[in-house]
Design a protein around this motif. Structure first.
Motif, PDB file in Angstrom:
ATOM      1  N   GLU A  41     -12.188   8.159  -4.450  1.00 46.18           N
ATOM      2  CA  GLU A  41     -13.426   7.383  -4.366  1.00 46.18           C
ATOM      3  C   GLU A  41     -13.803   7.126  -2.897  1.00 46.18           C
ATOM      4  OE1 GLU A  41     -15.138   6.249  -7.170  1.00 46.18           O
ATOM      5  OE2 GLU A  41     -16.678   5.395  -5.856  1.00 46.18           O
ATOM      6  N   LEU A  42     -12.776   6.893  -2.064  1.00 46.35           N
ATOM      7  CA  LEU A  42     -13.043   6.527  -0.660  1.00 46.35           C
ATOM      8  C   LEU A  42     -13.302   7.737   0.229  1.00 46.35           C
ATOM      9  CD1 LEU A  42     -10.209   3.853  -0.246  1.00 46.35           C
ATOM     10  CD2 LEU A  42     -12.665   3.392  -0.281  1.00 46.35           C
ATOM     11  N   SER A  43     -12.788   8.909  -0.208  1.00 43.18           N
ATOM     12  CA  SER A  43     -12.925  10.080   0.659  1.00 43.18           C
ATOM     13  C   SER A  43     -14.405  10.443   0.742  1.00 43.18           C
ATOM     14  CB  SER A  43     -12.116  11.259   0.103  1.00 43.18           C
ATOM     15  OG  SER A  43     -12.568  11.579  -1.188  1.00 43.18           O
ATOM     16  N   ASP A  44     -14.788  11.016   1.849  1.00 42.53           N
ATOM     17  CA  ASP A  44     -16.198  11.379   2.088  1.00 42.53           C
ATOM     18  C   ASP A  44     -17.118  10.164   2.180  1.00 42.53           C
ATOM     19  OD1 ASP A  44     -15.632  14.025   2.230  1.00 42.53           O
ATOM     20  OD2 ASP A  44     -16.255  14.500   0.180  1.00 42.53           O
ATOM     21  N   SER A  45     -16.532   8.961   2.406  1.00 41.67           N
ATOM     22  CA  SER A  45     -17.416   7.793   2.517  1.00 41.67           C
ATOM     23  C   SER A  45     -17.442   7.286   3.962  1.00 41.67           C
ATOM     24  CB  SER A  45     -16.932   6.683   1.583  1.00 41.67           C
ATOM     25  OG  SER A  45     -15.667   6.250   2.020  1.00 41.67           O
ATOM     26  N   GLY A  46     -16.850   8.053   4.861  1.00 44.31           N
ATOM     27  CA  GLY A  46     -16.892   7.684   6.270  1.00 44.31           C
ATOM     28  C   GLY A  46     -15.700   6.834   6.712  1.00 44.31           C
ATOM     29  N   VAL A  47     -14.807   6.471   5.786  1.00 42.41           N
ATOM     30  CA  VAL A  47     -13.622   5.710   6.202  1.00 42.41           C
ATOM     31  C   VAL A  47     -12.431   6.669   6.326  1.00 42.41           C
ATOM     32  CG1 VAL A  47     -14.234   3.464   5.206  1.00 42.41           C
ATOM     33  CG2 VAL A  47     -13.035   5.119   3.807  1.00 42.41           C
ATOM     34  N   GLU A  48     -11.469   6.278   7.135  1.00 42.15           N
ATOM     35  CA  GLU A  48     -10.245   7.084   7.233  1.00 42.15           C
ATOM     36  C   GLU A  48      -9.243   6.542   6.220  1.00 42.15           C
ATOM     37  OE1 GLU A  48     -10.578   8.166  11.979  1.00 42.15           O
ATOM     38  OE2 GLU A  48      -8.864   7.008  11.265  1.00 42.15           O
ATOM     39  N   VAL A  49      -8.669   7.435   5.436  1.00 45.60           N
ATOM     40  CA  VAL A  49      -7.780   6.981   4.353  1.00 45.60           C
ATOM     41  C   VAL A  49      -6.394   7.606   4.513  1.00 45.60           C
ATOM     42  CG1 VAL A  49      -7.477   6.845   1.840  1.00 45.60           C
ATOM     43  CG2 VAL A  49      -9.787   6.889   2.801  1.00 45.60           C
ATOM     44  N   GLU A  50      -5.372   6.761   4.391  1.00 53.63           N
ATOM     45  CA  GLU A  50      -3.995   7.268   4.378  1.00 53.63           C
ATOM     46  C   GLU A  50      -3.277   6.710   3.156  1.00 53.63           C
ATOM     47  OE1 GLU A  50      -1.619   7.220   7.991  1.00 53.63           O
ATOM     48  OE2 GLU A  50      -3.465   7.147   9.184  1.00 53.63           O
ATOM     49  N   VAL A  51      -2.530   7.586   2.477  1.00 44.75           N
ATOM     50  CA  VAL A  51      -1.790   7.176   1.280  1.00 44.75           C
ATOM     51  C   VAL A  51      -0.295   7.276   1.591  1.00 44.75           C
ATOM     52  CG1 VAL A  51      -1.358   7.652  -1.176  1.00 44.75           C
ATOM     53  CG2 VAL A  51      -3.628   8.114  -0.204  1.00 44.75           C
ATOM     54  N   PHE A  52       0.457   6.241   1.198  1.00 43.88           N
ATOM     55  CA  PHE A  52       1.907   6.223   1.429  1.00 43.88           C
ATOM     56  C   PHE A  52       2.622   6.235   0.083  1.00 43.88           C
ATOM     57  CE2 PHE A  52       2.016   5.089   5.950  1.00 43.88           C
ATOM     58  CZ  PHE A  52       0.664   4.798   6.128  1.00 43.88           C
ATOM     59  N   GLU A  53       3.498   7.203  -0.108  1.00 39.31           N
ATOM     60  CA  GLU A  53       4.225   7.313  -1.379  1.00 39.31           C
ATOM     61  C   GLU A  53       5.711   7.410  -1.073  1.00 39.31           C
ATOM     62  OE1 GLU A  53       3.758   7.241  -4.838  1.00 39.31           O
ATOM     63  OE2 GLU A  53       5.937   7.446  -4.670  1.00 39.31           O
ATOM     64  N   LYS A  54       6.487   6.547  -1.731  1.00 39.82           N
ATOM     65  CA  LYS A  54       7.920   6.542  -1.411  1.00 39.82           C
ATOM     66  C   LYS A  54       8.668   7.735  -2.011  1.00 39.82           C
ATOM     67  CE  LYS A  54       8.998   2.993  -4.891  1.00 39.82           C
ATOM     68  NZ  LYS A  54       9.879   3.254  -5.966  1.00 39.82           N
ATOM     69  N   GLU A  55       8.135   8.295  -3.093  1.00 37.55           N
ATOM     70  CA  GLU A  55       8.813   9.449  -3.715  1.00 37.55           C
ATOM     71  C   GLU A  55       8.397  10.751  -3.029  1.00 37.55           C
ATOM     72  OE1 GLU A  55      11.111   8.941  -5.909  1.00 37.55           O
ATOM     73  OE2 GLU A  55      10.679   6.820  -6.278  1.00 37.55           O
ATOM     74  N   GLN A  56       9.119  11.836  -3.431  1.00 38.95           N
ATOM     75  CA  GLN A  56       8.814  13.131  -2.797  1.00 38.95           C
ATOM     76  C   GLN A  56       7.579  13.791  -3.379  1.00 38.95           C
ATOM     77  OE1 GLN A  56      12.424  15.308  -3.187  1.00 38.95           O
ATOM     78  NE2 GLN A  56      13.380  14.253  -1.473  1.00 38.95           N
ATOM     79  N   MET A  57       7.110  13.266  -4.504  1.00 41.84           N
ATOM     80  CA  MET A  57       5.931  13.867  -5.132  1.00 41.84           C
ATOM     81  C   MET A  57       4.986  12.774  -5.610  1.00 41.84           C
ATOM     82  SD  MET A  57       8.138  15.152  -8.327  1.00 41.84           S
ATOM     83  CE  MET A  57       7.156  15.254  -9.783  1.00 41.84           C
ATOM     84  N   PRO A  58       3.692  13.100  -5.758  1.00 43.69           N
ATOM     85  CA  PRO A  58       2.792  12.096  -6.314  1.00 43.69           C
ATOM     86  C   PRO A  58       3.013  11.993  -7.826  1.00 43.69           C
ATOM     87  CG  PRO A  58       1.622  14.161  -5.932  1.00 43.69           C
ATOM     88  CD  PRO A  58       3.023  14.373  -5.451  1.00 43.69           C
TER      89      PRO A  58
END
Ligand SMILES: Cc1cc2nc3c(=O)[nH]c(=O)nc-3n(C[C@H](O)[C@H](O)[C@H](O)COP(=O)(O)OP(=O)(O)OC[C@H]3O[C@@H](n4cnc5c(N)ncnc54)[C@H](O)[C@@H]3O)c2cc1C
Length: 442
Positions: A27-44
């Motif tokens: 939803e946030l991508s392409d909206s002009g904000v920078e987005v970073e996702v943090f995931e503790k596991e090796q896969m989503p």
């Protein structure tokens, strides 16, 4: 200087790459904000995470969808994979004393012998009554137990519902809100095809395929996804969230979205206002274990068998290959043996061999032809926060998306009520939380 700051791209950090975290990022991508996702596991994937079976993927815990799961279906369409969704008429059954009774359609209900004929009619009327109730909030003041007994009978509760509630909610069975049951009636009633049988959906190739594609497309939209990188703490200063702390150091953000299970959120927010924290801590969870069997032969032609025998150590057998046939799994049959429980229950920590030996006599009772020679492989998955306990008055406990800490937002399965915790509800809430964040930080 103020203008420069206003023009500088805002930065949002998301904790968790389950369906909620990735939907928010989408939803946030392409909206002009920078987005970073943090995931503790090796896969989503989170709770909808997968393992490989031959050249396909299968969820660790069974995952079907309903045709009403529009937010998820829309996301799949946006990702360009709608042709991978298949819907199929499936059979549901109930194992009672010594046989499986079909319970797929209203007609099956009329033939359900464990209940007397008048009770079957009462049960049918209860389902009809539920579909006429428009405002579920009135039902949140009463337990499902009281509601069932009041509008059908004691024996309808005792023979059919009590074992099902006990199997899903253990010692909390009699406390579950009638609003939750209402939504099950409405949701499942609404997913029937023309014959009255239930139609369930699945994603060909498994949701692993969807998550891999989502990750790929998000990265192309400049979303940074850090796998294998846990967030140790949400950094707060002057009552606002200003960043995340990971083993790699400090990451500064203008706003943070926690897209995790509630207890995981609590564990990274030591500085949360005490009263808010205490409110969140009143929500209890049950764990789930799924023993997955890879078999030479089919157990039955029923997709979902509920077990109403309270002595049985598992509560449901979900035969995946009755939803997506065995040709997708190299000709083998895949079945989940599911059980909800407190994580302190000794069964929760049994190893795979011991658990299988505990289950074996019951599997043979339910499926008399089954033998251990049928087994090609076994897998065991555990999840401590599989189901929030949605007790009477739960609507008053639903955590808000905008927390009392400025710039800190929360999207989590415990917000889904009275509906069941389908992935689709996660998508809906996460995208709404993302839109709220954009509005606020702008
Ligand atoms: C037994 C079972 C059966 C289910 N059946 C169905 C079904 O049939 N159909 C259906 O639609 N849904 C089903 N669900 C529900 C569905 O799995 C969930 O609604 C959905 O996956 C929740 O997604 P989420 O992203 O909100 O949370 P999660 O999937 O839990 O994702 C949260 C993510 O956050 C990560 N995380 C946590 N803490 C941190 C941290 N400190 N740092 C970094 N990362 C962190 C976790 O590793 C995880 O990947 C089922 C669930 C269970 C348990």
């Amino acid at each position: 200087m103020a203008d420069e700051q206003a023009n500088y791209p805002k930065r949002i950090g998301i904790i968790g790459a389950g369906i909620s975290g990735l939907s928010a990022a989408w939803e946030l991508s392409d909206s002009g904000v920078e987005v970073e996702v943090f995931e503790k596991e090796q896969m989503p994937g989170g709770l909808a995470g997968w393992f490989d079976v031959g050249d396909t993927t299968l969820e660790k815990f069974y995952h079907h969808i309903y045709n009403k799961d529009q937010p998820l279906i829309q996301l799949i369409e946006e990702v360009g994979l709608k042709d991978q969704l298949v819907f199929k008429s499936t059979e549901t059954g109930c194992f009672y004393v010594n046989r499986i009774y079909r319970l797929s359609s209203p007609v099956d209900l009329l033939r359900y012998k464990p209940l007397s004929f008048p009770d079957r009619i009462r049960l049918g009327l209860l389902a009809v009554r539920a579909r006429f109730i428009k405002d579920w909030r009135t039902l949140d003041n009463i337990s499902a137990k009281e509601w069932i007994i009041k509008h059908s009978s004691e024996s309808v509760y005792r023979v059919l519902w009590e074992p099902l509630f006990r199997s899903k909610f253990g010692r909390y069975a009699s406390e579950i809100s009638a609003a939750w049951l209402w939504s099950k009636f409405v949701q499942r009633g609404g997913s029937r095809g023309k014959t009255g049988a239930e139609e369930l959906g699945y994603f060909k190739g498994g949701y692993g395929k969807l998550f891999k594609e989502l990750q790929h497309q998000l990265e192309r939209r400049n979303v940074k996804i850090h796998l294998n990188l846990p967030v140790n703490e949400i950094i707060m200063k002057d009552d606002q969230a200003i960043g995340l702390l990971s083993p790699q150091g400090t990451h500064r953000f203008d706003a943070v979205l926690a897209a995790t299970q509630l207890p995981d959120f609590l564990s990274v927010t030591p500085a949360l206002p005490v009263s808010f924290k205490q409110e969140l801590e009143t929500i209890s969870f049950l764990g789930n274990t799924c023993l997955v069997l890879k078999l030479k032969h089919r157990l039955s032609d029923t997709y979902w068998v509920n077990i109403t025998d309270v002595t049985c150590p598992f509560v449901g057998v979900i035969e995946q290959t009755n939803l997506l046939d065995e040709s997708h799994y190299s000709g083998y049959h895949m079945a989940y043996i599911s059980r909800y429980m407190d994580v302190g229950d000794p069964l929760y920590s049994k190893d795979i061999e011991a658990l299988f030996e505990t289950y074996l006599p019951y599997l043979q009772k339910i499926f008399p032809e089954f033998s251990r020679e049928w087994i090609i492989d076994m897998y065991l998955w555990r999840e401590p926060h599989a189901q929030a306990v949605v007790s009477v008055g739960y609507s008053q406990k639903i955590p808000p998306a905008r927390t009392p800490v400025k710039n800190l937002y929360l999207t989590t399965m415990a917000q889904v009520f009275p509906e069941d915790r389908q992935m689709s509800n996660g998508v809906k809430l996460a995208r709404a939380a993302a839109r709220q964040m954009l509005q606020d930080i702008r």
